[in-house]
Design a protein around this motif. Sequence first.
Motif, PDB file in Angstrom:
ATOM      1  N   MET A  45     -13.938  -5.720   8.709  1.00 25.38           N
ATOM      2  CA  MET A  45     -15.247  -5.898   8.093  1.00 25.38           C
ATOM      3  C   MET A  45     -16.021  -4.598   7.928  1.00 25.38           C
ATOM      4  N   SER A  46     -15.529  -3.511   8.510  1.00 27.60           N
ATOM      5  CA  SER A  46     -16.279  -2.258   8.480  1.00 27.60           C
ATOM      6  C   SER A  46     -16.262  -1.618   7.097  1.00 27.60           C
ATOM      7  N   GLY A  47     -17.377  -1.030   6.723  1.00 24.79           N
ATOM      8  CA  GLY A  47     -17.453  -0.309   5.454  1.00 24.79           C
ATOM      9  C   GLY A  47     -16.680   0.999   5.468  1.00 24.79           C
ATOM     10  N   LEU A  48     -16.198   1.410   6.640  1.00 23.65           N
ATOM     11  CA  LEU A  48     -15.405   2.638   6.735  1.00 23.65           C
ATOM     12  C   LEU A  48     -13.929   2.413   6.452  1.00 23.65           C
ATOM     13  N   VAL A  49     -13.534   1.139   6.313  1.00 22.35           N
ATOM     14  CA  VAL A  49     -12.112   0.801   6.277  1.00 22.35           C
ATOM     15  C   VAL A  49     -11.737   0.126   4.965  1.00 22.35           C
ATOM     16  N   ALA A  50     -10.729   0.690   4.293  1.00 19.09           N
ATOM     17  CA  ALA A  50     -10.126   0.030   3.126  1.00 19.09           C
ATOM     18  C   ALA A  50      -9.023  -0.893   3.630  1.00 19.09           C
ATOM     19  N   THR A  51      -8.946  -2.095   3.096  1.00 22.21           N
ATOM     20  CA  THR A  51      -7.962  -3.067   3.582  1.00 22.21           C
ATOM     21  C   THR A  51      -6.926  -3.447   2.535  1.00 22.21           C
ATOM     22  N   ASP A  52      -7.114  -3.015   1.304  1.00 18.57           N
ATOM     23  CA  ASP A  52      -6.131  -3.280   0.246  1.00 18.57           C
ATOM     24  C   ASP A  52      -5.220  -2.060   0.120  1.00 18.57           C
ATOM     25  N   PRO A  53      -3.888  -2.223   0.317  1.00 20.63           N
ATOM     26  CA  PRO A  53      -2.989  -1.075   0.231  1.00 20.63           C
ATOM     27  C   PRO A  53      -3.045  -0.355  -1.111  1.00 20.63           C
ATOM     28  N   ASP A  54      -3.437  -1.070  -2.166  1.00 22.38           N
ATOM     29  CA  ASP A  54      -3.456  -0.477  -3.501  1.00 22.38           C
ATOM     30  C   ASP A  54      -4.833   0.056  -3.903  1.00 22.38           C
ATOM     31  N   GLU A  55      -5.801  -0.060  -3.025  1.00 23.16           N
ATOM     32  CA  GLU A  55      -7.148   0.421  -3.335  1.00 23.16           C
ATOM     33  C   GLU A  55      -7.175   1.949  -3.394  1.00 23.16           C
ATOM     34  N   PRO A  56      -7.826   2.522  -4.402  1.00 26.07           N
ATOM     35  CA  PRO A  56      -7.903   3.990  -4.470  1.00 26.07           C
ATOM     36  C   PRO A  56      -8.578   4.556  -3.230  1.00 26.07           C
ATOM     37  N   PRO A  57      -8.233   5.796  -2.863  1.00 28.57           N
ATOM     38  CA  PRO A  57      -8.836   6.390  -1.667  1.00 28.57           C
ATOM     39  C   PRO A  57     -10.334   6.610  -1.829  1.00 28.57           C
ATOM     40  N   SER A  58     -11.095   5.987  -0.960  1.00 23.34           N
ATOM     41  CA  SER A  58     -12.554   6.159  -1.034  1.00 23.34           C
ATOM     42  C   SER A  58     -13.211   6.023   0.333  1.00 23.34           C
ATOM     43  N   ARG A  59     -12.428   5.659   1.349  1.00 17.38           N
ATOM     44  CA  ARG A  59     -12.981   5.452   2.681  1.00 17.38           C
ATOM     45  C   ARG A  59     -12.155   6.243   3.697  1.00 17.38           C
ATOM     46  N   PRO A  60     -12.718   6.543   4.852  1.00 21.98           N
ATOM     47  CA  PRO A  60     -12.001   7.398   5.807  1.00 21.98           C
ATOM     48  C   PRO A  60     -10.832   6.727   6.509  1.00 21.98           C
ATOM     49  N   LEU A  61     -10.828   5.386   6.564  1.00 23.57           N
ATOM     50  CA  LEU A  61      -9.767   4.650   7.252  1.00 23.57           C
ATOM     51  C   LEU A  61      -9.101   3.657   6.314  1.00 23.57           C
ATOM     52  N   ARG A  62      -7.830   3.325   6.641  1.00 20.45           N
ATOM     53  CA  ARG A  62      -7.088   2.348   5.843  1.00 20.45           C
ATOM     54  C   ARG A  62      -6.332   1.423   6.804  1.00 20.45           C
ATOM     55  N   LEU A  63      -6.589   0.135   6.701  1.00 23.05           N
ATOM     56  CA  LEU A  63      -5.841  -0.869   7.447  1.00 23.05           C
ATOM     57  C   LEU A  63      -4.838  -1.492   6.490  1.00 23.05           C
ATOM     58  N   ALA A  64      -3.564  -1.157   6.683  1.00 30.09           N
ATOM     59  CA  ALA A  64      -2.525  -1.608   5.752  1.00 30.09           C
ATOM     60  C   ALA A  64      -1.299  -2.056   6.533  1.00 30.09           C
ATOM     61  N   HIS A  65      -0.789  -3.229   6.159  1.00 28.09           N
ATOM     62  CA  HIS A  65       0.417  -3.781   6.786  1.00 28.09           C
ATOM     63  C   HIS A  65       0.266  -3.842   8.311  1.00 28.09           C
ATOM     64  N   GLY A  66      -0.941  -4.142   8.764  1.00 26.95           N
ATOM     65  CA  GLY A  66      -1.206  -4.311  10.192  1.00 26.95           C
ATOM     66  C   GLY A  66      -1.424  -3.033  10.959  1.00 26.95           C
ATOM     67  N   LEU A  67      -1.431  -1.877  10.289  1.00 26.72           N
ATOM     68  CA  LEU A  67      -1.570  -0.587  10.955  1.00 26.72           C
ATOM     69  C   LEU A  67      -2.817   0.131  10.450  1.00 26.72           C
ATOM     70  N   LEU A  68      -3.469   0.864  11.349  1.00 25.23           N
ATOM     71  CA  LEU A  68      -4.694   1.580  11.003  1.00 25.23           C
ATOM     72  C   LEU A  68      -4.397   3.072  10.877  1.00 25.23           C
ATOM     73  N   TYR A  69      -4.744   3.650   9.730  1.00 24.05           N
ATOM     74  CA  TYR A  69      -4.495   5.053   9.419  1.00 24.05           C
ATOM     75  C   TYR A  69      -5.807   5.768   9.114  1.00 24.05           C
ATOM     76  N   LEU A  70      -5.845   7.071   9.356  1.00 26.41           N
ATOM     77  CA  LEU A  70      -6.788   7.895   8.632  1.00 26.41           C
ATOM     78  C   LEU A  70      -6.309   7.961   7.192  1.00 26.41           C
ATOM     79  N   GLU A  71      -7.193   7.900   6.238  1.00 25.80           N
ATOM     80  CA  GLU A  71      -6.813   7.782   4.827  1.00 25.80           C
ATOM     81  C   GLU A  71      -5.837   8.877   4.398  1.00 25.80           C
ATOM     82  N   ARG A  72      -6.062  10.088   4.846  1.00 26.38           N
ATOM     83  CA  ARG A  72      -5.185  11.203   4.445  1.00 26.38           C
ATOM     84  C   ARG A  72      -3.735  10.916   4.799  1.00 26.38           C
ATOM     85  N   TYR A  73      -3.506  10.365   5.995  1.00 26.18           N
ATOM     86  CA  TYR A  73      -2.125  10.134   6.432  1.00 26.18           C
ATOM     87  C   TYR A  73      -1.529   8.890   5.788  1.00 26.18           C
ATOM     88  N   TRP A  74      -2.367   7.934   5.438  1.00 29.32           N
ATOM     89  CA  TRP A  74      -1.876   6.799   4.648  1.00 29.32           C
ATOM     90  C   TRP A  74      -1.375   7.294   3.292  1.00 29.32           C
TER      91      TRP A  74
END
Length: 626
Positions: free
Chosen positions: A110-139
């Motif tokens: 629910m956080s505004g810092l986290v993108a949850t769609d694997p196909d979403e363009p990079p715009s947030r510092p974190l990415r929750l994808a396939h059950g794993l949490l990444y810093l966006e750069r490393y995703w």
Amino acid sequence: MSTVISSDAIESTDARFAHRASGQLRAFNHAGVLNLADVHTASGICRIGREDDERVALALALTVRALRMGSVCIDLDTVHAQVHDESEAQLDVTTLPWPHPDDWRQAVTMSGLVATDPDEPPSRPLRLAHGLLYLERYWQQEELVRRELQGRFWAAPPPVDKDRLAIALHRLFPGLVSDQTDHQALAAAVAVLARITVLTGGPGTGKTTTVARLVALLNDQPGTPLRIALAAPTGKAAARLAEAVRTAASQLSPEDRSRLEDISASTLHRLLGWVPDSRGRFRHHGRNRLPHDLVVVDEMSMVSLTMMARLLDALRPEARLVMVGDPDQLSSVEAGAVLADIARAPGKPNVELGGNLSALRLIPHHSHGPTHGVVQLTRTWRFGRTIDQLAKAIRASDPDAVVEVLRTGASDVVFAEVDVEPVRPEGLEPLAEEVRRSGVTTREAAKVGDVPSALAALDRHRLLCAHRRGPFGVARWSSEVERWLSETEPGYADEGEWYLGRPLLVTANDYELGLFNGDTGVVVDSPDGVRVAFAGGPQPTLFAPVRLDAVQTVHAMTVHRAQGSQFDCVSFIVPPPDSPLLTRELLYTAVTRATRRVQVFGSEDAIRRAVLRPANRASGLRSRLG
């Protein structure tokens, strides 16, 4: 919900603690799980993003911390089982205020810092994808590596003269006349027929010999000679790759040998054109590709996710890539375990490639070809039978077999079950004997200016440790070695800093001198006075001590430092059972540095723990390559 941290700047009178942090960040910081940088990063990003949920801040801080520990991401369900503090000791984390996994995941989602769609363009510092949490750069880096590898695995094959390939295979690989599969020939053929080849195998299985022959095989194809680049993660590994390929090429026919003349190798940084004073920037990238038709990368286990992403981004789509290494060795110091992920990823074989290999009689008819271009070499040529048995038992994660091999009493594998922690432990005579023999021989040769003998003696024995500090660390055991040598050789090291026979380790690349991080040398006498000798090329090179800046005495070194090196005899100080550094990969890497004899000092309990404890580097690459 409590506030993550005061809006005031973090102030600290102790370098370890962020004293104005509150709630979970404070608890995990004071327990030693998070360091000051983790807390600073998480609190800063949360402040900018106006996120006041401490569960999100904790997840962010643990993701930052994971990168320092080698993982690309974290799994909120299991991260509690994979933490230790910065003093190389295991932590009891059961008393820490871990959020409930379901609530934690919901808060992060629910956080505004986290993108949850694997196909979403990079715009947030974190990415929750396939059950794993990444810093966006490393995703983004992992996604680039996945897309590039999959695209090259399944790309249309390059044009090949298959009749000429068949003739050249039989010339370069005489073993093809036998009924058994020649995996060296198979790997070389894959390199010709496909755009991605992953050549794996333990030390001494012929990987470099195969590289030399596959380059000759590719250059035998009609058309313009290929533009070839050989590379490795470190300068030392690059120099050894070039030397090993030249040595292997010398055994080929004059025609094939001529195709490998003047071959050289560089570091990956040099290949990509690292731009000084510009962190992480390279001259070659997706908009300015490398010109090469073939890139061979050795010691791939040491390549990080970030470097792999840079390399794949810079390769031309039609270029071939050959990755060479041992996935059972220690991984990169930086985040990622790319080679292990590729080598062990599930997937479907390429049917077209399998058919071509079958037509060349390299694999049985109707059998599957390599998955992801992976070919493993299994026959060991370098070290003795017992060391080979030990290495195979460690790889198989069979502690009973490992202990059985260690206790056979064989001359090439020595196990001393001793407590090495006391100041003057008993049972170390085999170690002291090897230290004295190697040190005295090195010093005697150095005194008379016999440079080749001094360098050879230097590599007869190496003492390896897992830790840098403490009773199991390099600093303590370097002092022990100096004590043994002083007792044996009165006046040892009394001539000052540049005493004759002093073993040296280069700690930074010096391209002007041709010395690289990890190179070892020895102080010797010469007609021109005291010099430092280094092996490399057909003749040793000698330098005046004043020309050397980044060097240190090397009576002992970490296993990580020794990676890519070989010694006649290796002695390994096993860390305690609860050391988080004690993993199967560490033990395997340590024992396979030896070519003649390996000596293991520690407890059976620690050995068993190591064999059953793989290095768990969190990544989504392996599961998504299939």
